[in-house]
Design an enzyme around this catalytic site. Sequence first.
Site, short mmCIF file in Angstrom:
data_model
loop_
_atom_site.label_atom_id
_atom_site.label_comp_id
_atom_site.label_asym_id
_atom_site.label_seq_id
_atom_site.Cartn_x
_atom_site.Cartn_y
_atom_site.Cartn_z
N ASN A 76 0.86 -1.17 0.00
CA ASN A 76 0.00 0.00 0.00
C ASN A 76 0.89 1.22 0.00
O ASN A 76 1.71 1.39 0.90
CB ASN A 76 -0.88 0.01 1.25
CG ASN A 76 -1.63 1.32 1.42
OD1 ASN A 76 -2.00 1.95 0.43
ND2 ASN A 76 -1.83 1.73 2.66
N TYR A 120 -10.74 11.10 5.63
CA TYR A 120 -11.67 10.39 4.76
C TYR A 120 -11.38 8.90 4.58
O TYR A 120 -12.31 8.09 4.52
CB TYR A 120 -11.67 11.07 3.39
CG TYR A 120 -12.35 10.31 2.30
CD1 TYR A 120 -13.73 10.32 2.16
CD2 TYR A 120 -11.60 9.56 1.39
CE1 TYR A 120 -14.35 9.61 1.15
CE2 TYR A 120 -12.23 8.85 0.38
CZ TYR A 120 -13.59 8.87 0.26
OH TYR A 120 -14.21 8.18 -0.74
N ASP A 137 -19.28 18.45 4.00
CA ASP A 137 -18.61 17.36 3.29
C ASP A 137 -17.17 17.29 3.80
O ASP A 137 -16.68 18.23 4.42
CB ASP A 137 -18.64 17.54 1.77
CG ASP A 137 -18.51 16.17 1.05
OD1 ASP A 137 -18.23 15.16 1.73
OD2 ASP A 137 -18.69 16.13 -0.17
N ASP A 138 -16.53 16.16 3.54
CA ASP A 138 -15.18 16.00 4.09
C ASP A 138 -14.12 16.63 3.20
O ASP A 138 -13.05 17.01 3.68
CB ASP A 138 -14.86 14.52 4.33
CG ASP A 138 -15.27 13.67 3.16
OD1 ASP A 138 -14.63 13.76 2.10
OD2 ASP A 138 -16.27 12.94 3.30
N CYS A 163 -1.42 14.33 -4.85
CA CYS A 163 -0.66 13.49 -3.92
C CYS A 163 0.27 12.60 -4.74
O CYS A 163 -0.13 12.06 -5.76
CB CYS A 163 -1.60 12.61 -3.11
SG CYS A 163 -0.72 11.41 -2.09
N CYS A 176 1.90 14.62 6.99
CA CYS A 176 2.07 15.01 5.61
C CYS A 176 0.95 15.98 5.26
O CYS A 176 -0.20 15.76 5.61
CB CYS A 176 1.98 13.80 4.68
SG CYS A 176 2.04 14.30 2.93
N CYS A 184 -0.81 17.66 -0.12
CA CYS A 184 -1.88 18.04 -1.02
C CYS A 184 -2.49 19.40 -0.65
O CYS A 184 -3.20 20.00 -1.46
CB CYS A 184 -2.95 16.95 -1.06
SG CYS A 184 -3.44 16.37 0.55
N1 LIG Z 1 -18.86 1.62 7.50
C1 LIG Z 1 -18.00 1.90 6.59
N2 LIG Z 1 -17.60 0.93 5.78
C2 LIG Z 1 -16.70 1.21 4.82
N3 LIG Z 1 -16.23 2.44 4.61
C3 LIG Z 1 -16.61 3.44 5.37
C4 LIG Z 1 -17.52 3.21 6.38
N4 LIG Z 1 -17.74 4.36 6.97
C5 LIG Z 1 -16.99 5.30 6.33
N5 LIG Z 1 -16.29 4.75 5.41
C6 LIG Z 1 -15.38 5.53 4.61
O1 LIG Z 1 -16.15 6.38 3.80
C7 LIG Z 1 -15.83 6.24 2.45
C8 LIG Z 1 -17.05 6.23 1.61
O2 LIG Z 1 -17.67 7.44 1.82
P1 LIG Z 1 -18.95 7.89 1.04
O3 LIG Z 1 -19.16 9.30 1.40
O4 LIG Z 1 -20.08 6.93 1.27
O5 LIG Z 1 -18.61 7.72 -0.47
P2 LIG Z 1 -17.66 8.66 -1.29
O6 LIG Z 1 -16.43 7.82 -1.49
O7 LIG Z 1 -18.41 8.92 -2.54
O8 LIG Z 1 -17.42 9.86 -0.47
C9 LIG Z 1 -15.13 4.93 2.35
O9 LIG Z 1 -14.13 5.02 1.38
C10 LIG Z 1 -14.58 4.70 3.73
O10 LIG Z 1 -13.29 5.07 3.90
S1 SF4 Z 2 -1.68 14.21 3.17
FE1 SF4 Z 2 0.13 13.62 1.95
S2 SF4 Z 2 -0.06 11.41 1.68
FE2 SF4 Z 2 -2.06 12.16 2.34
S3 SF4 Z 2 -3.19 12.55 0.46
FE3 SF4 Z 2 -2.20 14.48 1.02
S4 SF4 Z 2 -0.24 14.48 -0.07
FE4 SF4 Z 2 -1.02 12.40 -0.09
MG LIG Z 3 -18.32 10.95 0.88
#
Ligand SMILES: Nc1ncnc2c1ncn2[C@@H]1O[C@H](COP(=O)(O)OP(=O)(O)O)[C@@H](O)[C@H]1O
Ligand code: SF4
Ligand SMILES: [Mg+2]
Lengths: 465, 465, 465, 465
Positions: free
Chosen positions: D111, D252, D355-356, D392, D443, D446
């Site tokens: 990863n 996120y 939103d995040d 990133c 980090c 971004c």
């Molecule tokens: N219960 C869960 N199972 C899996 N992923 C989750 C869960 N809760 C949050 N996530 C995180 O949220 C992301 C998905 O968020 P969501 O807002 O539904 O979709 P998007 O990727 O379009 O923003 C996933 O990639 C994961 O990291």
């Molecule tokens: S914080 Fe750093 S490692 Fe994470 S997404 Fe941003 S540039 Fe990439």
């Molecule tokens: Mg989302």
Amino acid sequence: MMDDKPQHECGVFGIYAPDEDVARLTFFGLYSLQHRGQESAGIAVSNGRRINLHKEMGLVAQVFDENSLRPLQGHLAIGHTRYSTTGSSKLQNAQPFVVESALGPLAVGHNGNLTNAHDLRQELLNRGVGLTSSSDSEVITQMLAGGEGRTWDEKLRVFMVRAQGAYCLTVLTKDALFAVRDPWGLHPLCIGRVGETGWVVASESCALATIGAQFEREVAPGEIIAIGEDGPRTVARMPAPDRAMCLFEYIYFARPDSLVEGQTLHAARVAQGRELARESPADADIVIPVPDSAVPAAIGYAQASGIPYSEGLIKNRYIGRTFIQPDDRLRKVGIQLKFNPLADNLEGKRVVLIDDSIVRGNTSGPIVRLLRDAGAVEVHMRVSSPPIRHPCFLGVDMASYPELIAHRMSIPEIEDFLGVDSLAYLSLDGLVRATGHADAGFCQGCFTGRYPVDIHLVEKETFEN
Amino acid sequence: MMDDKPQHECGVFGIYAPDEDVARLTFFGLYSLQHRGQESAGIAVSNGRRINLHKEMGLVAQVFDENSLRPLQGHLAIGHTRYSTTGSSKLQNAQPFVVESALGPLAVGHNGNLTNAHDLRQELLNRGVGLTSSSDSEVITQMLAGGEGRTWDEKLRVFMVRAQGAYCLTVLTKDALFAVRDPWGLHPLCIGRVGETGWVVASESCALATIGAQFEREVAPGEIIAIGEDGPRTVARMPAPDRAMCLFEYIYFARPDSLVEGQTLHAARVAQGRELARESPADADIVIPVPDSAVPAAIGYAQASGIPYSEGLIKNRYIGRTFIQPDDRLRKVGIQLKFNPLADNLEGKRVVLIDDSIVRGNTSGPIVRLLRDAGAVEVHMRVSSPPIRHPCFLGVDMASYPELIAHRMSIPEIEDFLGVDSLAYLSLDGLVRATGHADAGFCQGCFTGRYPVDIHLVEKETFEN
Amino acid sequence: MMDDKPQHECGVFGIYAPDEDVARLTFFGLYSLQHRGQESAGIAVSNGRRINLHKEMGLVAQVFDENSLRPLQGHLAIGHTRYSTTGSSKLQNAQPFVVESALGPLAVGHNGNLTNAHDLRQELLNRGVGLTSSSDSEVITQMLAGGEGRTWDEKLRVFMVRAQGAYCLTVLTKDALFAVRDPWGLHPLCIGRVGETGWVVASESCALATIGAQFEREVAPGEIIAIGEDGPRTVARMPAPDRAMCLFEYIYFARPDSLVEGQTLHAARVAQGRELARESPADADIVIPVPDSAVPAAIGYAQASGIPYSEGLIKNRYIGRTFIQPDDRLRKVGIQLKFNPLADNLEGKRVVLIDDSIVRGNTSGPIVRLLRDAGAVEVHMRVSSPPIRHPCFLGVDMASYPELIAHRMSIPEIEDFLGVDSLAYLSLDGLVRATGHADAGFCQGCFTGRYPVDIHLVEKETFEN
Amino acid sequence: MMDDKPQHECGVFGIYAPDEDVARLTFFGLYSLQHRGQESAGIAVSNGRRINLHKEMGLVAQVFDENSLRPLQGHLAIGHTRYSTTGSSKLQNAQPFVVESALGPLAVGHNGNLTNAHDLRQELLNRGVGLTSSSDSEVITQMLAGGEGRTWDEKLRVFMVRAQGAYCLTVLTKDALFAVRDPWGLHPLCIGRVGETGWVVASESCALATIGAQFEREVAPGEIIAIGEDGPRTVARMPAPDRAMCLFEYIYFARPDSLVEGQTLHAARVAQGRELARESPADADIVIPVPDSAVPAAIGYAQASGIPYSEGLIKNRYIGRTFIQPDDRLRKVGIQLKFNPLADNLEGKRVVLIDDSIVRGNTSGPIVRLLRDAGAVEVHMRVSSPPIRHPCFLGVDMASYPELIAHRMSIPEIEDFLGVDSLAYLSLDGLVRATGHADAGFCQGCFTGRYPVDIHLVEKETFEN
Ligand SMILES: Nc1ncnc2c1ncn2[C@@H]1O[C@H](COP(=O)(O)OP(=O)(O)O)[C@@H](O)[C@H]1O
Ligand code: SF4
Ligand SMILES: [Mg+2]
Ligand SMILES: Nc1ncnc2c1ncn2[C@@H]1O[C@H](COP(=O)(O)OP(=O)(O)O)[C@@H](O)[C@H]1O
Ligand SMILES: Nc1ncnc2c1ncn2[C@@H]1O[C@H](COP(=O)(O)OP(=O)(O)O)[C@@H](O)[C@H]1O
Ligand SMILES: Nc1ncnc2c1ncn2[C@@H]1O[C@H](COP(=O)(O)OP(=O)(O)O)[C@@H](O)[C@H]1O
Ligand code: SF4
Ligand code: SF4
Ligand code: SF4
Ligand SMILES: [Mg+2]
Ligand SMILES: [Mg+2]
Ligand SMILES: [Mg+2]
């Protein structure tokens, strides 16, 4: 399904043809080489910049559809159809192998078996190359990718210096197609023209005929041919030891309509049947083949002996891979899942039964019983090859020593074991005579134990496993 | 792939055998009936309480694996392999059809074609039965499920009163297996014993041989046989019009090792070749078949004429369904995708070319050209059936009037069209003689236009489409 | 995977829209009705002449790709997504059902359960209709195909006279789309406009929103709507008994964004949470839902109680069908395969845990233990529905009597069994109040055992099995 | 489907547990790491002698069934779930990579993203290693297979000297499992115990919880852990530069229930919402998240601001890969295929929309319009991360410079573009504060363009393509 035949290793195909849909022609080429390998198939195509690949387990017609063919755009390609000698029939062993190398992308298709694969493999591992499969074809690919030489020409020549054993290669680079045949010429490889400007190479000439290409000539033992923009060019003719063509290509492997040394194998097999009749006549009413492979030899035997040719066994034409196991009842039925007798033709008859070879001897006995049950009063078995007393280490999956019936038993013992009234094999001389090229050199390893190549390395490995 | 043959409709199989794995035996039975239909396959099994079914598009060996076989437990079963006459090859037309009825579960497999299917279908719709497919086999199933009669025996007899045309049925109920053959006996159906207590019925006797069952006899035209706990019982022999066996089963359809009227079809076809040699001799050097179906007739022709039998064409044995279309180049290559010539055998030879039939005439011309290109100096075509001048309305997909070459052209015109030096068909009399049962009745519809059954209904429908 | 919820039966969809790609819109409609059934999906399309169908086992997105959509050309269509109540999830039960009938082709999609299906089925069998599946939807299809009436209008009215129980139907004929809702209005069905001239019907309004259609109104209980060239037309409003909407659509089934009686189910569920807070307050620090279905009720409970809303459990979002069985270790881990606790939020907290329902009670206990292990000091469980004491016979797969925990145990016993500090269910009155339409009629069968429809027939059948 | 989120790269998992069915536990571990990659999944298992592998394109639950799991017997295993950064989502890029090396078999799961992959790749090619894929994970595998060092310990240390960038590795040899985390600790990796004697490592602690393993600690930045017969052993702690955890894991990526630095990410995200409320209050009636990822931040914002938390958008839970393309009508409908508004909750309301993150900005505008169409009178967007102004290069597929809306536009311009009444992002300080570990290094590449690692190599490569 019961089987008692040596197994092909592979069919190779290559094409350089700017005006053609090369992947499609490769598909039909492989289609006609299907008998050389039924476990996986693949095509790699170059468009002058990158190589695209599709390969999968299965028959050619199952592996490719228009969807998988579509991305395979370009003007040069190689294809491969594989039977695995090792039993490890996995996707990671499927060919062509494609890698990125310092000289750009490279794809390799291989028919044969390197006798020093074990050493070469060890050398690669020691050089720090991780290998993903057990196939000696990956060894070849990595040797080419990383071997000495500043050009592909050089690398191929270096490879030929290092490699021992049987290899027909088609090699695809970004912008050229190479055809390589081992110095002994163990397995067949030929070249032809397609259309105005295209060139094609293939294991057997039947693949050329199928796509409407013109047969030009065989690739010479030890020859490297490069085909690029300017057509074919002989890169090298490596110093060749004695010629040693695989006799089993004559007996069984190659398709009857393929040409070797200027004649079809059908003609060669008819001649084998004639020789056999001369050497080992029989007092009988009809000559019947074990279909389909023994048909030409049976025709030849009938012609030479004057005994009428007939059919006595019908082979289920859809015999193929089934996933259903026979249960006890069906195992007893056995050979009938594959062959049914024609009682009309057999009833009260003295039969000459022709087969091309006996390997383990597990199917001939049941066939003989089938004929007797159907009314044959005598069965004289005639085999259009000498007794197989040794394994092949050169790309053909024959069987191991203890499995080979002619290694374990004398001819009278086999006669007894099979329950025939008489049994005769074609002599090695007769076989060679029937090729029509008695002076050309032939490999006779599986008959005599004398192989053209040093095999102590493979033997060792084999005994260790 | 180029093709010019009538198409089989279906193979049926049924077994009642408390001591056997009936689904497995049915699988191998279907496996040997594969030539009668390659589009779908299915098996329905009863365990005395319910019927379980598995059917899918594809070859028998593709449709079934151990997973799909496992739920098919029971002691009686039917199986079916289908070629679709209508072009509508969809799963919903695959057989067996299984329904729940007032008398319990019911499964039906059908080979043939009802000539009054259109009327019967309309009757069912009017009676308020919704139909899910275009198949006349569903019509039969619903007629049995909902037709008059308090018992299956009665229902089957009522069905036979109503149905016109060709039908071999295997019918499975909760606890009995029925075999039904139309009063004309148009297509073959036979019965045999398996093991101590088991019974088996099949379209052709080759399916019996394959599973080690003993051939007992043919099911009589118009006969209904029920097989239950107490073995087989003839339910009825419906009043039979003149017997009318399909001559094309003799010529091409049935496997050569299958028995009809006490002889193999191989023997019948050898006899056809002999008759043909007598009727239409040729001055030539070799006799070659169009493989594989014309081999027995060619052997017969060679025997009767004294001209040596030989092979002149090799057929790619892996020809099967491919999803890849030929492009223009390959379309020109055409017939070579399927056949390659054996130049050695043809060079300078006057050839008698034997085929079993010519339907549209689209492949014979290219084959003739292939032979000439390979060096044949004369080609005398001999066909082991009379000219096909009419479609079949009784379960065989022949072609429509305008497609049939012998409907459109005279023999000299066809000769010309095919580019042969001479052309001759076997006479109808000769063909009937070759069956060895000249007195038995035969359907000759496709040759003479005189069908044993009233076909104005199908004709009408056909013209409307 | 552990589960303790009632199971949806089906989602239906229909569209008549000459200017649209109706199959594509149906696909996206089904996509948004996926929660109503995950076992099979299908689409039937008419082009004014014939009906084409594609259906398969699996999720909507697995069943359809551009290849399977391509043949589905036309201007009217129905779609279906199915959850099987009976456990017999086989392709032959997948919907829509398509048959040819005396009035032409017919396709039917059904959500619900007929309580007199057994009788109707018997009637069909006696009338001589063979049935291919165990589904009451095939019964409906055959009743329409073969029932009395010279027109589809008449046939549908006759059907409604005969049928008892829950049914929302979309019916497709050659040139018209029908929407039918049972007289009790047990399950939801609504109609909307799409584009200038198109009309669409669906189980839930979320399917309308998803394809950009405008919600028009609900289909009335007992109403038959026909949509053809001239737009929608009410064929009939069958005499309606008391209205009886399924309360479980309010509690759990329908998607929160779907509209019923003018409000979203989200709002209804928030109101349920508020009622629950009023009826059964708790002395606690946080309110957490069992995600996802109990989120709105938890938000409502938090709002009404003033206790902060929080999340305490994370649900694996990719939970879906897996073919891998947990072993012993994983079975012990159990609920954690589905939910993980948020220790940060739970540590030292007194928790109100909100779920929408308890059926068998097998998952609530493990969830409670999970919360305690993560540090919760008190767990007060509040359920936004009354205790489920009876099975549903109207299209919802609830569970049988002996499985229902509230049938077997008193509230204190359940409290004990689950290991909670307190347990309270929403009262039936509170639930009805929360719908905002206390005067509308509701089915309360699973809570009270008093069903709006006579269920002795199904009960009998159920006990017999 | 419309999407505007950074993309995970991969999830890694490893287990050494003689008493467990390690492949099964790996399956369920991957199942809970599915959110880190949905394109391919694979498991490699060692039984002490050889390594067996199964990997395929698709979701974990699609890739594995009992048949594919069966051959994966052993007592140590690694698993991988992959999202491809490069768009080349082909099987040959799927992980784990398995090769045979001079030290025996080797499997690697990765990863992250090496910033000097291009150089290392070139070095391998020059060393004569042919590479089969474009993946830097193959580069790592071949570096380990062929790199300097007589033991795996040494080879891994050499690797860490040479590699630049982000990498969490699980490495499987014949008899040991290694866990490796890059010196910056860019992405998470933790270790736990399972059963009495087993050990497990995973990208996120949620995978430990799911299989009932006990979280032990995070793998330290720069640490190599070996797990063999004698349990875990720290092979090395490579000299670590400043710590630099990826802030986007906090915002996120990681699942809310996973633990980082002793707290759940859920708690961290609630804290982000609180900070955001403090920094950028809004005068509004309700706080709603863009589900699902922004739910915790919205809960935090609501708590800190006192504005009630509510739901305003419902997300289709079955959103996943579909093969059906929207047509023009559906493209206009757009965001509604994914989200539907809850008009009840929005009607007349002033809404804070949380939103995040905003990457390209293509979905936020349509969501805002959806809310307004559903009756929202004001929309104040608050984003729980700073503006993303740079790509990133460390393993996250963010987007390229010209795609990033915050690179192209100022905040007021974005405000305008999205049609919101106000827009505010969380400050970088606020974000770091919310992690609860302001002193730990992060980090922030971004956000600020200052990356912890030299990225000129990747940048160059990126600009060249
Ligand atoms: N219960 C869960 N199972 C899996 N992923 C989750 C869960 N809760 C949050 N996530 C995180 O949220 C992301 C998905 O968020 P969501 O807002 O539904 O979709 P998007 O990727 O379009 O923003 C996933 O990639 C994961 O990291
Ligand atoms: S914080 Fe750093 S490692 Fe994470 S997404 Fe941003 S540039 Fe990439
Ligand atoms: Mg989302
Ligand atoms: N027309 C053909 N197409 C393909 N292979 C053929 C053909 N004719 C002969 N052969 C050769 O015969 C072999 C098959 O022989 P056959 O006797 O039918 O089966 P077996 O392998 O059991 O002996 C093939 O492997 C092939 O080399
Ligand atoms: N061994 C066999 N297995 C199956 N079918 C056979 C066999 N021998 C002859 N046949 C018959 O020959 C037909 C195939 O003949 P062939 O000439 O090879 O192809 P075509 O259908 O193109 O004429 C089959 O339909 C079948 O009835
Ligand atoms: N966004 C949504 N998409 C689909 N179904 C939803 C959604 N929101 C709520 N539901 C409803 O919630 C049910 C799933 O609830 P959930 O609690 O996640 O699982 P369970 O079925 O185990 O209770 C679905 O059957 C559906 O009716
Ligand atoms: S040993 Fe036999 S099979 Fe092998 S190459 Fe020599 S002749 Fe052919
Ligand atoms: S018309 Fe011809 S093919 Fe048809 S049943 Fe009669 S003889 Fe056979
Ligand atoms: S019994 Fe319960 S679940 Fe069934 S329809 Fe009535 S309210 Fe709905
Ligand atoms: Mg053979
Ligand atoms: Mg033929
Ligand atoms: Mg729930």
